[in-house]
Motif scaffolding. Structure first.
Motif, PDB file in Angstrom:
ATOM      1  N   GLY A 294      45.731 -36.396  57.914  1.00  0.00           N
ATOM      2  CA  GLY A 294      46.613 -36.611  56.765  1.00  0.00           C
ATOM      3  C   GLY A 294      46.584 -35.379  55.914  1.00  0.00           C
ATOM      4  N   GLY A 295      46.210 -35.602  54.673  1.00  0.00           N
ATOM      5  CA  GLY A 295      46.220 -34.524  53.706  1.00  0.00           C
ATOM      6  C   GLY A 295      45.341 -33.340  54.086  1.00  0.00           C
ATOM      7  N   GLN A 296      44.281 -33.592  54.849  1.00  0.00           N
ATOM      8  CA  GLN A 296      43.377 -32.484  55.171  1.00  0.00           C
ATOM      9  C   GLN A 296      44.108 -31.362  55.913  1.00  0.00           C
ATOM     10  N   ALA A 575      53.251 -42.859  52.817  1.00  0.00           N
ATOM     11  CA  ALA A 575      51.841 -42.681  53.169  1.00  0.00           C
ATOM     12  C   ALA A 575      51.619 -43.173  54.587  1.00  0.00           C
ATOM     13  N   ARG A 576      50.442 -42.834  55.128  1.00  0.00           N
ATOM     14  CA  ARG A 576      50.051 -43.444  56.406  1.00  0.00           C
ATOM     15  C   ARG A 576      49.840 -44.934  56.142  1.00  0.00           C
ATOM     16  N   LEU A 577      50.008 -45.746  57.199  1.00  0.00           N
ATOM     17  CA  LEU A 577      49.839 -47.192  56.984  1.00  0.00           C
ATOM     18  C   LEU A 577      48.367 -47.588  57.145  1.00  0.00           C
ATOM     19  N   ILE A 580      43.693 -48.754  53.021  1.00  0.00           N
ATOM     20  CA  ILE A 580      43.351 -48.225  51.703  1.00  0.00           C
ATOM     21  C   ILE A 580      44.572 -47.645  50.965  1.00  0.00           C
ATOM     22  N   LYS A 581      45.580 -47.220  51.709  1.00  0.00           N
ATOM     23  CA  LYS A 581      46.800 -46.689  51.073  1.00  0.00           C
ATOM     24  C   LYS A 581      47.598 -47.822  50.416  1.00  0.00           C
ATOM     25  N   ASN A 582      47.391 -49.040  50.902  1.00  0.00           N
ATOM     26  CA  ASN A 582      47.869 -50.231  50.194  1.00  0.00           C
ATOM     27  C   ASN A 582      49.386 -50.310  49.993  1.00  0.00           C
ATOM     28  N   GLY A 675      45.018 -37.011  46.530  1.00  0.00           N
ATOM     29  CA  GLY A 675      46.392 -37.531  46.588  1.00  0.00           C
ATOM     30  C   GLY A 675      47.440 -36.450  46.504  1.00  0.00           C
ATOM     31  N   LEU A 676      47.663 -35.772  47.652  1.00  0.00           N
ATOM     32  CA  LEU A 676      48.648 -34.682  47.643  1.00  0.00           C
ATOM     33  C   LEU A 676      50.065 -35.186  47.395  1.00  0.00           C
ATOM     34  N   THR A 677      50.359 -36.420  47.856  1.00  0.00           N
ATOM     35  CA  THR A 677      51.731 -36.912  47.665  1.00  0.00           C
ATOM     36  C   THR A 677      52.068 -37.002  46.173  1.00  0.00           C
ATOM     37  N   LEU A 679      51.161 -34.862  43.816  1.00  0.00           N
ATOM     38  CA  LEU A 679      51.636 -33.536  43.398  1.00  0.00           C
ATOM     39  C   LEU A 679      53.040 -33.297  43.933  1.00  0.00           C
ATOM     40  N   GLU A 680      53.256 -33.692  45.187  1.00  0.00           N
ATOM     41  CA  GLU A 680      54.565 -33.434  45.810  1.00  0.00           C
ATOM     42  C   GLU A 680      55.678 -34.153  45.044  1.00  0.00           C
ATOM     43  N   SER A 681      55.425 -35.420  44.703  1.00  0.00           N
ATOM     44  CA  SER A 681      56.490 -36.161  44.024  1.00  0.00           C
ATOM     45  C   SER A 681      56.691 -35.629  42.608  1.00  0.00           C
TER      46      SER A 681
HETATM   47  N1  UDP Z   1      52.835 -36.983  55.001  1.00  0.00           N
HETATM   48  C1  UDP Z   1      53.880 -36.623  55.783  1.00  0.00           C
HETATM   49  N2  UDP Z   1      54.513 -37.585  56.500  1.00  0.00           N
HETATM   50  C2  UDP Z   1      54.149 -38.885  56.440  1.00  0.00           C
HETATM   51  C3  UDP Z   1      53.068 -39.257  55.630  1.00  0.00           C
HETATM   52  C4  UDP Z   1      52.427 -38.273  54.917  1.00  0.00           C
HETATM   53  O1  UDP Z   1      54.239 -35.444  55.854  1.00  0.00           O
HETATM   54  O2  UDP Z   1      54.790 -39.702  57.119  1.00  0.00           O
HETATM   55  C5  UDP Z   1      52.115 -35.935  54.256  1.00  0.00           C
HETATM   56  C6  UDP Z   1      52.335 -36.000  52.753  1.00  0.00           C
HETATM   57  O3  UDP Z   1      53.528 -35.321  52.416  1.00  0.00           O
HETATM   58  C7  UDP Z   1      51.074 -35.336  52.245  1.00  0.00           C
HETATM   59  C8  UDP Z   1      50.022 -35.712  53.272  1.00  0.00           C
HETATM   60  O4  UDP Z   1      50.720 -36.110  54.433  1.00  0.00           O
HETATM   61  O5  UDP Z   1      51.222 -33.934  52.240  1.00  0.00           O
HETATM   62  C9  UDP Z   1      49.147 -36.871  52.796  1.00  0.00           C
HETATM   63  O6  UDP Z   1      48.178 -36.377  51.921  1.00  0.00           O
HETATM   64  P1  UDP Z   1      47.425 -37.245  50.825  1.00  0.00           P
HETATM   65  O7  UDP Z   1      46.465 -36.345  50.178  1.00  0.00           O
HETATM   66  O8  UDP Z   1      48.413 -37.880  49.916  1.00  0.00           O
HETATM   67  O9  UDP Z   1      46.687 -38.419  51.606  1.00  0.00           O
HETATM   68  P2  UDP Z   1      45.766 -38.475  52.915  1.00  0.00           P
HETATM   69  O10 UDP Z   1      46.679 -38.858  54.020  1.00  0.00           O
HETATM   70  O11 UDP Z   1      45.095 -37.171  53.096  1.00  0.00           O
HETATM   71  O12 UDP Z   1      44.758 -39.523  52.605  1.00  0.00           O
END
Ligand code: UDP
Ligand code: LCN
Length: 806
Positions: A294-296, A575-577, A580-582, A675-677, A679-681
């Motif tokens: 994910g974000g990593q 978010a991923r499903l 914890i993303k809820n 929570g990168l999303t 910042l993005e939003s």
């Molecule tokens: N993201 C994406 N497509 C998706 C879901 C997530 O590109 O279908 C990206 C989102 O834009 C963000 C990152 O994945 O850059 C998720 O990072 P975040 O820190 O919010 O959460 P993590 O998944 O690391 O817990």
């Protein structure tokens, strides 16, 4: 004695405490965490018809507020009180209300007894205590300064120069003579042998450059400076060289923290960096949204790009361009032979939009091809780390034609590899946690044996202890990642003292007041994510295509739901499903609020639409739950669920399209490390509602540039969103005001430029600190090695043997 406890005992509330304890005895649970304690207390207050003031401001309520845990044994209780951030007191409270302080050892024994894992007759358990190793390092006193390690260290070092200038200036001189690039000496040559000479020659060199035009290139006076003892690295023009030499001169005359930092930050000592992100699918296309990825991945890729840019700028300013100094950044990850159509089976991949940043993939040794040819979950990855680091060392040496200058680990596995590599290569080690699993899973250490088959926490927590203690410095995205908030324990803090029953006790697992901790939040990729109003940078065809995808396109293979009224304000989340993303919690919140449904459509970009398409148990559960909620609240016609994996460009544009429609972004996670999303939003201009649990609490200033929600309180969350919408309807400027303030917040505080210049400056200062005090770390590192070989390695070997049969 605890002041809080004593205050209750000295007051008229003593009998309330007695009754409250009796209420606790009625509970089935013998081990209560803060939320349970608050619930019992609230029940107690309403049962005994206490007035509101008693519930909120009595002595007992204060005690309860600061009590993190209560453990009952027989009819007595252990109270763990955290009245100050980063410190806890433990008391034993008997039924006749006598109080005894408990030692950490007592507490860990009690926890073991609770799970029937206490065996005093079989000898003592191994006790891990890192405390003594921090005795010789300076520590921060005030908890509010935790995470500002480098500021503290600069103050400490400069006061040492002041007190004992001879010794520290000697160290500085030796440090400045240390640096070279591809065999070329930098900064100082043999003509300067002593402090006295340094001091004299600096003044002479300043006099020399004072007489030259500001913009004269360094190359034109290089040899004159060389004859005075100065080699390349002081600057690219006469003005820059003069400035840097003046800083050194000032430091020699009267050291202060700013001058020390200014000088060390200019020392050209970092050109080659390794970022370790080992376990996951690490690629630039087609990997986001997979389990463990994910974000990593987003973070490391953006960090690599930004680091390269910053290093190039530093090289230019230091005047090293003519020496063919080429900064290089390598992201080290595993090569996955069965790579499912991604590039994760390629050894080397250039990072897009860079000149010299690469993804280097090193295969795991083939212990069992069923495992090592495929993706391996982060929970199973442990047996492969040591051999991976040995093989990676060879590959890195070849790629760099030498050794790197800095190694940054990511997540537990990457941090352990970073430790192994840094130890062998004698390089500065930096850690980034992203998420520490220990605090994510309740009681993960107490019940580690039951969870071992699935999670192997014994390996993970041992690796965490090793890496976080070995690291020269740690960067965290938030303050609370280190030490939490007044009412919740920090992620690193949870390693301070804990039991792994029948394996070991940790009496002091990490020094939270150590200057090694530094808060350096990430940024956001500004090429992908930018305000929706920046029309000239948007591609009209993408905007139209994504608007159609979001609101109207009928494609059951990847989109669920048809909107009755696509013009309603979109309530958006992505978010991923994961549990914890809820996102299911958000759907339920929307389902329960008729008002929300009246004003908005709910639009989710999340995972997959079909259980059969998912290889991940948690994701499958969430898919089923989401469909149930849609049916239960009959959300048909009001919800769209996009089961798509968006490319980076599309994920940027999608926020902006939602903003075009005056939408809102909601991040409802039960806990979010950063929570990168968010910042993005925010940078896209979307008013953002985000969970108050975790990093977002520090990103968003509530009601100023966004809103914080408690996602476990569905009604309250819905009301907050409805209030906002109502306000926007009454005053059309309100949406734009919050939108603009969100954008400003990101640009002022969360950019990769700020992140990388701080990171590089930290790396240099910790490099200097390490150089001046290195003899002091060897004992710590030896202790850590013993842990690695005597605990981690045999357990990893056992797991490897289990893997042979898969
Ligand atoms: N993201 C994406 N497509 C998706 C879901 C997530 O590109 O279908 C990206 C989102 O834009 C963000 C990152 O994945 O850059 C998720 O990072 P975040 O820190 O919010 O959460 P993590 O998944 O690391 O817990
Ligand atoms: C992991 C997480 O869980 C997120 O909260 C972070 O934003 C991400 O890593 C990047 O650090």
């Amino acid at each position: 004695m605890s002041e809080l406890l004593q205050a209750v005992l000295d007051s008229e509330e003593k009998s309330d405490l007695r009754s409250f304890l009796s209420e606790l005895r009625q509970q089935d649970k013998k081990y209560l965490l803060r939320n349970d304690i608050l619930n019992v207390y609230s029940e107690y207050c309403s049962k005994s018809q206490k007035p509101e003031a008693f519930y909120t401001s009595s002595e007992l309520s204060k005690l309860i507020y600061y009590t993190q845990e209560i453990i009952q044994e027989d009819s007595n209780f252990c109270f763990i009180i955290r009245s100050k951030i980063a410190s806890q007191e433990v008391y034993w409270l008997t039924s006749d209300l006598s109080i005894e302080p408990m030692t950490v050892q007592d507490l860990l024994d009690l926890r073991d007894r609770l799970v029937n894992k206490y065996h005093p007759n079989e000898g003592d358990l191994l006790e891990l205590d890192f405390g003594p190793f921090y005795d010789y390092t300076p520590t921060i006193r005030d908890p509010k300064n935790i995470g500002k390690g480098v500021q503290f260290l600069n103050r400490y070092l400069s006061s040492k120069i002041f007190q004992d200038s001879k010794q520290l200036l000697d160290s500085l001189l030796n440090f400045l003579r240390l640096h070279h690039y591809n065999g070329v000496q930098l900064l100082l040559n043999d003509r300067i042998q002593s402090q006295q000479q340094l001091s004299e020659q600096v003044k002479k060199a300043i006099g020399f450059v004072n007489n030259r035009p500001d913009d004269e290139p360094y190359e034109q006076f290089r040899f004159q400076l060389q004859s005075m003892g100065f080699e390349p690295g002081w600057g690219n023009t006469a003005a820059r060289v003069r400035e840097t030499l003046n800083i050194l001169d000032e430091l020699i005359d009267s050291a202060d923290p700013q001058t020390l930092e200014a000088l060390i930050s200019r020392v050209p000592m970092i050109f080659k960096i390794v970022l370790v992100s080992a376990h996951g699918w690490f690629g630039q296309e087609g990997v986001l949204g997979r389990p463990d990825t994910g974000g990593q991945v987003v973070y490391v890729l953006d960090q690599a790009k930004s680091l390269e840019k910053q290093l190039q700028e530093d090289v230019m300013l230091a005047g090293l361009e003519k020496l063919n100094v080429e900064p290089k950044v390598i992201i080290l990850t595993r090569l996955i032979p069965n790579s499912d159509g991604t590039l994760c089976n390629q050894r080397l991949e250039k990072v897009h939009d860079t000149e010299n940043a690469w993804i280097l993939r090193v295969p795991l040794r083939e212990f069992n091809p069923n495992m090592t040819q495929n993706w391996i979950s982060r929970f199973e990855f442990w047996p492969y780390l040591e051999t991976f680091s040995i093989d990676s060392e060879r590959e890195l040496r070849a790629e760099f034609h030498g050794t790197p200058d800095l190694i940054v680990g990511n997540y537990t596995d990457g941090n352990l590899i970073a430790f192994l590599l840094a130890r062998r290569l004698k390089v500065t080690q930096c850690n980034v946690a992203h998420a520490l699993e220990k605090s994510k899973y309740l009681f993960s250490n107490l019940y580690w044996q039951e969870l071992e088959e699935k999670y192997h926490f014994s390996l993970q927590f041992t690796a965490d202890l090793i890496a976080m203690n070995a690291a020269n410095f740690v960067i965290s995205s938030t303050y609370q990642e280190i030490v939490g908030t007044p009412d919740s324990v920090g992620q690193y803090e949870s390693y301070k003292c804990f039991t792994m029953p029948e394996l070991y006790h940790v009496t002091n697992g990490i020094e939270l007041f150590s200057p090694k901790f530094n808060v350096v939040p990430p940024g956001v990729n500004e090429n992908n994510y930018f305000p929706y109003t920046r029309n000239k940078d948007r591609v009209e065809s993408d905007r139209q295509r994504l608007a159609e995808t979001l609101f109207t396109l009928e494609d059951p293979t990847q989109i669920f739901g048809k909107l009755d009224d696509p013009n309603k304000r979109p309530l958006f989340s992505m978010a991923r499903l994961d549990h914890i993303k809820n996102l299911t919690g958000l759907a339920e919140c929307y389902g329960q609020s008729k008002e929300l449904q009246e004003h908005c459509n709910l639009i989710l970009v999340a995972g997959k639409l079909r259980v059969e398409e998912s290889g991940d148990n948690e994701e499958r559960d969430e898919i089923i739950k989401l469909y149930q909620i849609i049916d239960q609240y009959n959300l048909h016609g009001k919800i769209r669920w996009l089961g798509v994996r968006l490319t980076k460009t599309d994920s940027g544009e999608i926020y902006r399209v939602i903003a075009d429609h005056q939408g809102i972004f909601v991040q409802p996670a039960l806990f979010e490390a950063f929570g990168l999303t968010i910042l993005e939003s925010m940078v896209s201009g979307l008013p953002t509602f985000a969970t108050q649990f975790g990093g977002p609490l520090e990103i968003i200033q509530d009601k100023v540039n966004g809103f914080l929600i408690n996602p476990t309180n569905l009604e309250e969350t819905a009301t907050k969103i409805v209030d906002f919408i109502t306000k926007c309807e009454q005053n059309p400027n309100y949406w734009s005001e919050i939108s603009q303030r969100g954008i400003d917040r990101v640009y002022s505080t969360y950019t990769w430029k700020i992140h990388t210049s701080k990171l590089l400056s930290l790396a240099r200062i910790y490099g200097f600190w390490n150089f001046t005090s290195k003899e002091n770390r060897e004992d710590l590192l030896r202790y850590i090695e013993a842990l690695f070989y005597l605990i981690y390695k045999p357990r990893a070997q056992q797991l490897l043997e289990q893997h042979q049969y898969r």
